[in-house]
Design a protein around this motif. Structure first.
Motif, PDB file in Angstrom:
ATOM      1  N   THR A  52       2.032  20.895 -15.749  1.00  0.00           N
ATOM      2  CA  THR A  52       1.036  21.845 -15.713  1.00  0.00           C
ATOM      3  C   THR A  52       1.808  23.200 -15.627  1.00  0.00           C
ATOM      4  N   ILE A  53       2.576  23.309 -14.602  1.00  0.00           N
ATOM      5  CA  ILE A  53       3.051  24.467 -14.257  1.00  0.00           C
ATOM      6  C   ILE A  53       4.228  25.211 -14.881  1.00  0.00           C
ATOM      7  N   ILE A  54       5.035  24.293 -15.556  1.00  0.00           N
ATOM      8  CA  ILE A  54       5.988  24.634 -16.441  1.00  0.00           C
ATOM      9  C   ILE A  54       5.714  25.852 -17.283  1.00  0.00           C
ATOM     10  N   PRO A  55       4.730  25.539 -17.949  1.00  0.00           N
ATOM     11  CA  PRO A  55       4.230  26.817 -19.292  1.00  0.00           C
ATOM     12  C   PRO A  55       4.156  28.328 -18.606  1.00  0.00           C
ATOM     13  N   PHE A  56       3.392  28.092 -17.368  1.00  0.00           N
ATOM     14  CA  PHE A  56       3.398  29.204 -16.527  1.00  0.00           C
ATOM     15  C   PHE A  56       4.594  30.080 -16.008  1.00  0.00           C
ATOM     16  N   LEU A  57       5.291  29.052 -15.438  1.00  0.00           N
ATOM     17  CA  LEU A  57       6.795  29.531 -15.058  1.00  0.00           C
ATOM     18  C   LEU A  57       7.582  30.282 -16.113  1.00  0.00           C
ATOM     19  N   TRP A  58       7.458  29.504 -17.207  1.00  0.00           N
ATOM     20  CA  TRP A  58       8.064  29.923 -18.409  1.00  0.00           C
ATOM     21  C   TRP A  58       7.671  31.495 -18.807  1.00  0.00           C
ATOM     22  N   MET A  59       6.213  31.669 -18.780  1.00  0.00           N
ATOM     23  CA  MET A  59       5.753  32.794 -19.253  1.00  0.00           C
ATOM     24  C   MET A  59       6.052  33.752 -18.004  1.00  0.00           C
ATOM     25  N   LEU A  60       5.931  33.450 -16.727  1.00  0.00           N
ATOM     26  CA  LEU A  60       6.422  34.630 -15.795  1.00  0.00           C
ATOM     27  C   LEU A  60       7.991  34.938 -15.853  1.00  0.00           C
ATOM     28  N   VAL A  61       8.660  34.251 -16.171  1.00  0.00           N
ATOM     29  CA  VAL A  61      10.197  34.322 -16.335  1.00  0.00           C
ATOM     30  C   VAL A  61      10.463  35.230 -17.389  1.00  0.00           C
ATOM     31  N   SER A  62       9.822  34.819 -18.564  1.00  0.00           N
ATOM     32  CA  SER A  62      10.036  35.596 -19.693  1.00  0.00           C
ATOM     33  C   SER A  62       9.335  37.032 -19.997  1.00  0.00           C
ATOM     34  N   SER A  63       8.331  37.116 -18.946  1.00  0.00           N
ATOM     35  CA  SER A  63       7.829  38.627 -18.912  1.00  0.00           C
ATOM     36  C   SER A  63       8.762  39.627 -18.418  1.00  0.00           C
ATOM     37  N   PHE A  64      10.013  39.095 -17.773  1.00  0.00           N
ATOM     38  CA  PHE A  64      11.122  39.960 -17.487  1.00  0.00           C
ATOM     39  C   PHE A  64      12.108  40.062 -18.589  1.00  0.00           C
ATOM     40  N   LYS A 105       0.809  -1.248   0.038  1.00  0.00           N
ATOM     41  CA  LYS A 105       0.073   0.192  -0.036  1.00  0.00           C
ATOM     42  C   LYS A 105       0.937   1.407   0.103  1.00  0.00           C
ATOM     43  N   LYS A 106       2.044   1.310   0.546  1.00  0.00           N
ATOM     44  CA  LYS A 106       2.936   2.461   0.663  1.00  0.00           C
ATOM     45  C   LYS A 106       3.381   2.717  -0.599  1.00  0.00           C
ATOM     46  N   VAL A 107       3.932   1.629  -1.246  1.00  0.00           N
ATOM     47  CA  VAL A 107       4.231   1.595  -2.556  1.00  0.00           C
ATOM     48  C   VAL A 107       3.230   2.445  -3.565  1.00  0.00           C
ATOM     49  N   LYS A 108       2.131   1.861  -3.549  1.00  0.00           N
ATOM     50  CA  LYS A 108       1.366   2.355  -4.343  1.00  0.00           C
ATOM     51  C   LYS A 108       0.896   4.050  -4.287  1.00  0.00           C
ATOM     52  N   THR A 109       0.995   4.402  -2.896  1.00  0.00           N
ATOM     53  CA  THR A 109       0.964   5.670  -2.544  1.00  0.00           C
ATOM     54  C   THR A 109       2.032   6.524  -2.745  1.00  0.00           C
ATOM     55  N   ILE A 110       3.185   6.118  -2.915  1.00  0.00           N
ATOM     56  CA  ILE A 110       4.379   6.827  -3.216  1.00  0.00           C
ATOM     57  C   ILE A 110       4.132   6.829  -4.774  1.00  0.00           C
ATOM     58  N   ALA A 111       3.792   5.813  -5.661  1.00  0.00           N
ATOM     59  CA  ALA A 111       3.761   5.880  -6.995  1.00  0.00           C
ATOM     60  C   ALA A 111       2.791   6.834  -7.449  1.00  0.00           C
ATOM     61  N   LEU A 112       1.608   6.899  -6.789  1.00  0.00           N
ATOM     62  CA  LEU A 112       0.618   7.673  -7.084  1.00  0.00           C
ATOM     63  C   LEU A 112       1.011   9.190  -6.810  1.00  0.00           C
ATOM     64  N   ASN A 113       1.828   9.624  -5.921  1.00  0.00           N
ATOM     65  CA  ASN A 113       2.286  11.009  -5.489  1.00  0.00           C
ATOM     66  C   ASN A 113       3.121  11.277  -6.354  1.00  0.00           C
ATOM     67  N   LEU A 114       4.070  10.415  -7.022  1.00  0.00           N
ATOM     68  CA  LEU A 114       5.115  10.727  -7.959  1.00  0.00           C
ATOM     69  C   LEU A 114       4.443  11.030  -9.250  1.00  0.00           C
ATOM     70  N   ILE A 115       3.252  10.297  -9.673  1.00  0.00           N
ATOM     71  CA  ILE A 115       2.678  10.573 -10.885  1.00  0.00           C
ATOM     72  C   ILE A 115       2.016  12.034 -10.821  1.00  0.00           C
ATOM     73  N   LEU A 116       1.411  12.226  -9.875  1.00  0.00           N
ATOM     74  CA  LEU A 116       0.694  13.799  -9.456  1.00  0.00           C
ATOM     75  C   LEU A 116       1.594  14.612  -9.594  1.00  0.00           C
ATOM     76  N   LEU A 117       2.938  14.529  -8.788  1.00  0.00           N
ATOM     77  CA  LEU A 117       3.938  15.368  -8.930  1.00  0.00           C
ATOM     78  C   LEU A 117       4.314  15.763 -10.284  1.00  0.00           C
ATOM     79  N   ALA A 118       4.644  14.752 -10.919  1.00  0.00           N
ATOM     80  CA  ALA A 118       4.990  14.777 -12.474  1.00  0.00           C
ATOM     81  C   ALA A 118       4.034  15.828 -13.244  1.00  0.00           C
ATOM     82  N   MET A 119       2.503  15.175 -13.050  1.00  0.00           N
ATOM     83  CA  MET A 119       1.647  16.097 -13.642  1.00  0.00           C
ATOM     84  C   MET A 119       1.470  17.550 -13.561  1.00  0.00           C
ATOM     85  N   ALA A 120       1.649  17.662 -12.073  1.00  0.00           N
ATOM     86  CA  ALA A 120       1.807  19.207 -11.689  1.00  0.00           C
ATOM     87  C   ALA A 120       2.959  19.848 -12.353  1.00  0.00           C
ATOM     88  N   ILE A 121       4.205  19.227 -12.239  1.00  0.00           N
ATOM     89  CA  ILE A 121       5.391  19.914 -12.932  1.00  0.00           C
ATOM     90  C   ILE A 121       4.927  20.167 -14.395  1.00  0.00           C
TER      91      ILE A 121
END
Length: 271
Positions: free
Chosen positions: A20-32, A2-18
């Motif tokens: 999703t957020i990379i284009p926004f971060l690139w836009m924010l950095v490029s605004s300067f 169960k712990k392995v499944k939880t870690i795997a799920l968290n890693l997948i969610l973290l990868a999806m979050a990254i």
């Protein structure tokens, strides 16, 4: 296991979050960054030169603050009206038993299945006939009722005990008193959820304000941002700077109401 499944799920969610957020971060950095850095072939994520000229120049290129204020006003007004009508209709469909209740509710839900593009021409002709072109009335009136909001509140209010409402009626409370003093306070989580959705939809709406409003003094920010797209080039630095400022109200609203937003989604997702 169960712990392995939880870690795997968290890693997948973290990868999806990254992702999703990379284009926004690139836009924010490029605004300067200057345009030469943004469009440079083989450029890095971090520009070699940082500047504030993009933020300083957005007010010079067009009336940014006026359009920002227009968008804020329209989004808040539409959100408040939509919340009130959604709670009211959700209360009626959930707690009042009358002939045709289910049919009317199904009719409201069926409007969610109609593509928005199909209604553009009829609504445009109606606004012309009413003489509402180039007025905020043409933006507010068609958005007063949300089928999605009615559905959310009907599901949420259905979970409120009928015995509680009957007790209030025995004590002499009218339906309007029950609606304003019991239903609305107990629906605050669902209200927060719809407020975030509706504010976001109103804030980023482009096509309808573009068709309705011709006066630049009344125009909304999403339409105003197209000024950065020229015939022979695009001012990416100014566009990114203006967009970065434009998303601030949405972020503030979500950060303030995120707990109620999550609770409202959970309460509105099932009966």
């Amino acid at each position: 296991m169960k712990k392995v499944k939880t870690i795997a799920l968290n890693l997948i969610l973290l990868a999806m979050a990254i992702i999703t957020i990379i284009p926004f971060l690139w836009m924010l950095v490029s605004s300067f960054a200057p345009n030469s850095e943004i469009v440079k072939i083989g450029g890095s994520f971090w520009p070699s030169e940082f500047t504030l000229n993009n933020y300083v120049g957005i007010q010079e290129k067009f009336n940014f603050m006026r359009m920002f204020g227009n968008s804020l006003f329209i989004s808040i007004v539409i959100t408040l009206i939509t919340i009130y009508t959604s709670v009211l209709l959700g209360f009626v469909f959930a707690k009042f038993k009358f002939k045709g209740n289910n049919f009317l509710f199904s009719l409201v839900l069926s409007t969610m299945m109609i593509p928005w593009a199909v209604t553009i021409i009829p609504k445009y002709e109606m606004m012309m006939d009413f003489g509402w072109l180039d007025t905020y009335t043409s933006l507010i009136i068609p958005s007063m009722v949300s089928a999605f909001g009615v559905f959310m509140f009907r599901q949420s209010i259905s979970q409120i005990s009928d015995e509680m409402l009957e007790a209030a009626r025995v004590d002499g409370a009218s339906d309007w008193f029950i609606f304003h003093r019991i239903i609305i306070p107990m629906s605050r989580n669902t209200i927060s959820s719809l407020a975030i959705f509706q504010f976001l939809w109103s804030w980023e709406d482009f096509l309808w304000p573009y068709l309705m409003i011709n006066d630049q003094a009344k125009q909304l920010l999403p339409v105003g941002l197209r000024i950065f797209n020229g015939q022979y080039g695009t001012d990416y630095g100014g566009l990114f700077a203006a967009t970065s400022v434009a998303i601030i109200p949405v972020l503030i609203i979500y950060l303030v109401f995120q707990k109620q937003f999550i609770a409202g989604i959970q309460s509105g997702s099932g009966k």
